[in-house]
Scaffold this active site. Sequence first.
Site, PDB file in Angstrom:
ATOM      1  N   SER A   1     -27.377 -21.975  19.293  1.00 56.24           N
ATOM      2  CA  SER A   1     -26.964 -21.138  20.424  1.00 56.24           C
ATOM      3  C   SER A   1     -25.513 -21.480  20.751  1.00 56.24           C
ATOM      4  O   SER A   1     -25.012 -22.539  20.333  1.00 56.24           O
ATOM      5  CB  SER A   1     -27.845 -21.467  21.628  1.00 56.24           C
ATOM      6  OG  SER A   1     -27.321 -20.931  22.819  1.00 56.24           O
TER       7      SER A   1
ATOM      8  N   TYR B   1     -32.496 -27.352  26.783  1.00 59.11           N
ATOM      9  CA  TYR B   1     -32.003 -26.316  25.864  1.00 59.11           C
ATOM     10  C   TYR B   1     -30.703 -26.779  25.199  1.00 59.11           C
ATOM     11  O   TYR B   1     -30.579 -26.758  23.971  1.00 59.11           O
ATOM     12  CB  TYR B   1     -31.795 -25.011  26.641  1.00 59.11           C
ATOM     13  CG  TYR B   1     -31.631 -23.792  25.753  1.00 59.11           C
ATOM     14  CD1 TYR B   1     -32.736 -23.225  25.115  1.00 59.11           C
ATOM     15  CD2 TYR B   1     -30.385 -23.206  25.553  1.00 59.11           C
ATOM     16  CE1 TYR B   1     -32.591 -22.109  24.294  1.00 59.11           C
ATOM     17  CE2 TYR B   1     -30.241 -22.094  24.736  1.00 59.11           C
ATOM     18  CZ  TYR B   1     -31.344 -21.545  24.117  1.00 59.11           C
ATOM     19  OH  TYR B   1     -31.197 -20.433  23.306  1.00 59.11           O
TER      20      TYR B   1
ATOM     21  N   LYS C   1     -30.114 -27.584  21.222  1.00 59.18           N
ATOM     22  CA  LYS C   1     -29.230 -26.704  20.440  1.00 59.18           C
ATOM     23  C   LYS C   1     -28.056 -27.485  19.857  1.00 59.18           C
ATOM     24  O   LYS C   1     -27.630 -27.228  18.730  1.00 59.18           O
ATOM     25  CB  LYS C   1     -28.771 -25.515  21.286  1.00 59.18           C
ATOM     26  CG  LYS C   1     -29.919 -24.595  21.724  1.00 59.18           C
ATOM     27  CD  LYS C   1     -30.730 -24.071  20.539  1.00 59.18           C
ATOM     28  CE  LYS C   1     -31.797 -23.070  20.941  1.00 59.18           C
ATOM     29  NZ  LYS C   1     -32.536 -22.528  19.796  1.00 59.18           N
TER      30      LYS C   1
HETATM   31  N1  LIG Z   1     -31.494 -14.279  23.423  1.00 58.58           N
HETATM   32  C1  LIG Z   1     -30.405 -15.018  23.554  1.00 58.58           C
HETATM   33  O1  LIG Z   1     -29.500 -14.719  24.374  1.00 58.58           O
HETATM   34  C2  LIG Z   1     -30.232 -16.242  22.677  1.00 58.58           C
HETATM   35  C3  LIG Z   1     -28.978 -16.861  22.652  1.00 58.58           C
HETATM   36  C4  LIG Z   1     -28.797 -17.978  21.857  1.00 58.58           C
HETATM   37  C5  LIG Z   1     -29.836 -18.450  21.079  1.00 58.58           C
HETATM   38  N2  LIG Z   1     -31.064 -17.841  21.113  1.00 58.58           N
HETATM   39  C6  LIG Z   1     -32.127 -18.396  20.265  1.00 58.58           C
HETATM   40  O2  LIG Z   1     -32.664 -17.380  19.447  1.00 58.58           O
HETATM   41  C7  LIG Z   1     -33.978 -17.784  19.005  1.00 58.58           C
HETATM   42  C8  LIG Z   1     -34.923 -16.616  19.111  1.00 58.58           C
HETATM   43  O3  LIG Z   1     -35.140 -16.328  20.492  1.00 58.58           O
HETATM   44  P1  LIG Z   1     -35.065 -14.851  21.091  1.00 58.58           P
HETATM   45  O4  LIG Z   1     -33.848 -14.784  21.904  1.00 58.58           O
HETATM   46  O5  LIG Z   1     -35.308 -13.856  20.026  1.00 58.58           O
HETATM   47  O6  LIG Z   1     -36.277 -14.919  22.134  1.00 58.58           O
HETATM   48  P2  LIG Z   1     -37.733 -14.249  22.104  1.00 58.58           P
HETATM   49  O7  LIG Z   1     -38.495 -14.910  23.189  1.00 58.58           O
HETATM   50  O8  LIG Z   1     -37.604 -12.780  22.130  1.00 58.58           O
HETATM   51  O9  LIG Z   1     -38.312 -14.701  20.681  1.00 58.58           O
HETATM   52  C9  LIG Z   1     -38.700 -16.036  20.427  1.00 58.58           C
HETATM   53  C10 LIG Z   1     -39.959 -16.028  19.564  1.00 58.58           C
HETATM   54  O10 LIG Z   1     -40.350 -17.390  19.320  1.00 58.58           O
HETATM   55  C11 LIG Z   1     -41.770 -17.459  19.465  1.00 58.58           C
HETATM   56  N3  LIG Z   1     -42.203 -18.817  19.797  1.00 58.58           N
HETATM   57  C12 LIG Z   1     -42.008 -19.487  20.966  1.00 58.58           C
HETATM   58  N4  LIG Z   1     -42.626 -20.665  20.920  1.00 58.58           N
HETATM   59  C13 LIG Z   1     -43.199 -20.765  19.692  1.00 58.58           C
HETATM   60  C14 LIG Z   1     -43.974 -21.760  19.061  1.00 58.58           C
HETATM   61  N5  LIG Z   1     -44.301 -22.904  19.681  1.00 58.58           N
HETATM   62  N6  LIG Z   1     -44.403 -21.532  17.784  1.00 58.58           N
HETATM   63  C15 LIG Z   1     -44.115 -20.369  17.148  1.00 58.58           C
HETATM   64  N7  LIG Z   1     -43.384 -19.391  17.712  1.00 58.58           N
HETATM   65  C16 LIG Z   1     -42.934 -19.584  18.972  1.00 58.58           C
HETATM   66  C17 LIG Z   1     -42.073 -16.473  20.594  1.00 58.58           C
HETATM   67  O11 LIG Z   1     -43.440 -16.101  20.624  1.00 58.58           O
HETATM   68  C18 LIG Z   1     -41.125 -15.334  20.258  1.00 58.58           C
HETATM   69  O12 LIG Z   1     -41.726 -14.394  19.402  1.00 58.58           O
HETATM   70  C19 LIG Z   1     -34.351 -18.991  19.866  1.00 58.58           C
HETATM   71  O13 LIG Z   1     -34.200 -20.178  19.113  1.00 58.58           O
HETATM   72  C20 LIG Z   1     -33.346 -18.937  21.009  1.00 58.58           C
HETATM   73  O14 LIG Z   1     -33.116 -20.200  21.563  1.00 58.58           O
HETATM   74  C21 LIG Z   1     -31.276 -16.741  21.889  1.00 58.58           C
END
Ligand SMILES: NC(=O)c1ccc[n+]([C@@H]2O[C@H](COP(=O)([O-])OP(=O)(O)OC[C@H]3O[C@@H](n4cnc5c(N)ncnc54)[C@H](O)[C@@H]3O)[C@@H](O)[C@H]2O)c1
Length: 293
Positions: A155, A168, A172
């Site tokens: 992230s 978090y 990260k």
């Molecule tokens: N959305 C943002 O702004 C953003 C920014 C930076 C980084 N990220 C990172 O992107 C990645 C994806 O997240 P996203 O934004 O798509 O969110 P999201 O919540 O839409 O998707 C995350 C997915 O991970 C799954 N998950 C959570 N815990 C789990 C577990 N214990 N075992 C298996 N699956 C699990 C959830 O069910 C979900 O489908 C994450 O690592 C998040 O930290 C997101």
Amino acid sequence: MLATFELPGGFRVLELKGRVAVITGAGSGIGRAMAECFATAGMHLALADVEAEALDETARALRERGCEVEAECLDVRDSAALETLAERCFTRFGGAHVLCNNAGVASGGPVWEISEQDWDWVIGVNLVAVVHGIRAFVPRMIASGEPGHIVNTASIAGLTCPAFMSPYNVTKHAVVALSDTLRSDLSLSGAAIGVSVLCPGWVRTRIHESDRNHPSGETVDAGEELSALRELVNGFIAGGIDPSVVAKQVRDAVMNDRFWIRTHPEMEPMVRKRCEAIIAGESPPPMLPTEIK
Ligand SMILES: NC(=O)c1ccc[n+]([C@@H]2O[C@H](COP(=O)([O-])OP(=O)(O)OC[C@H]3O[C@@H](n4cnc5c(N)ncnc54)[C@H](O)[C@@H]3O)[C@@H](O)[C@H]2O)c1
């Protein structure tokens, strides 16, 4: 085997068609968008998520498009479950070429008020699970002798330290360090496996609803002051870029073996300022999550 070809200057391009991508957290957001993007590139998919319904829906939609999908409902904190996923993936498809350790959750509050359960949960999903994914798949990928690539989702919070997001931020930053070290280890071992670390800013997903997968099954009460901050952050996420944009950047980085995947160039001055302050020995000023822009 002709899965890569060299361009002048020693650049390599990884061919994706007919190869296999593994994606955790594939039921939603960035993970689902990566699955769609890799399916479009002609890849077979091994998908995992802890949410059965969301995973089934992703798998169903991709199979309708003619993509071969192995879908496993699992908790990425469970190393044995990832080991089984790797076994099934190699048995069914004969290999794994792109591994995306992407599942993630977020939790907030002042460092000292975050419960032990929350620390365990966020560290387990965001960091230890990435190690589980690497330990389950990389030995098999190396043994296959085929070129491959690993993408770990960090992230912008892996390059900065916004307040009230300590588990978090910690995880990260660790994923950035893990990915950097993994790249060195693979390269020095002579493995034809590249590594990228994905460092997005705000992306329109359900990350702000991470509590839906909280081990207690309950929503964590953030308190009045933090609830207001949370509302602001929710607004940033709702106004974030589409996950499909991120997925295309991931695909390009995989094909061209680029380490850093930074989706928000406008955030670069913030990272530069932090690096310069480190070199200058200056104390970092407090920074709110709403300053990430
Ligand atoms: N959305 C943002 O702004 C953003 C920014 C930076 C980084 N990220 C990172 O992107 C990645 C994806 O997240 P996203 O934004 O798509 O969110 P999201 O919540 O839409 O998707 C995350 C997915 O991970 C799954 N998950 C959570 N815990 C789990 C577990 N214990 N075992 C298996 N699956 C699990 C959830 O069910 C979900 O489908 C994450 O690592 C998040 O930290 C997101």
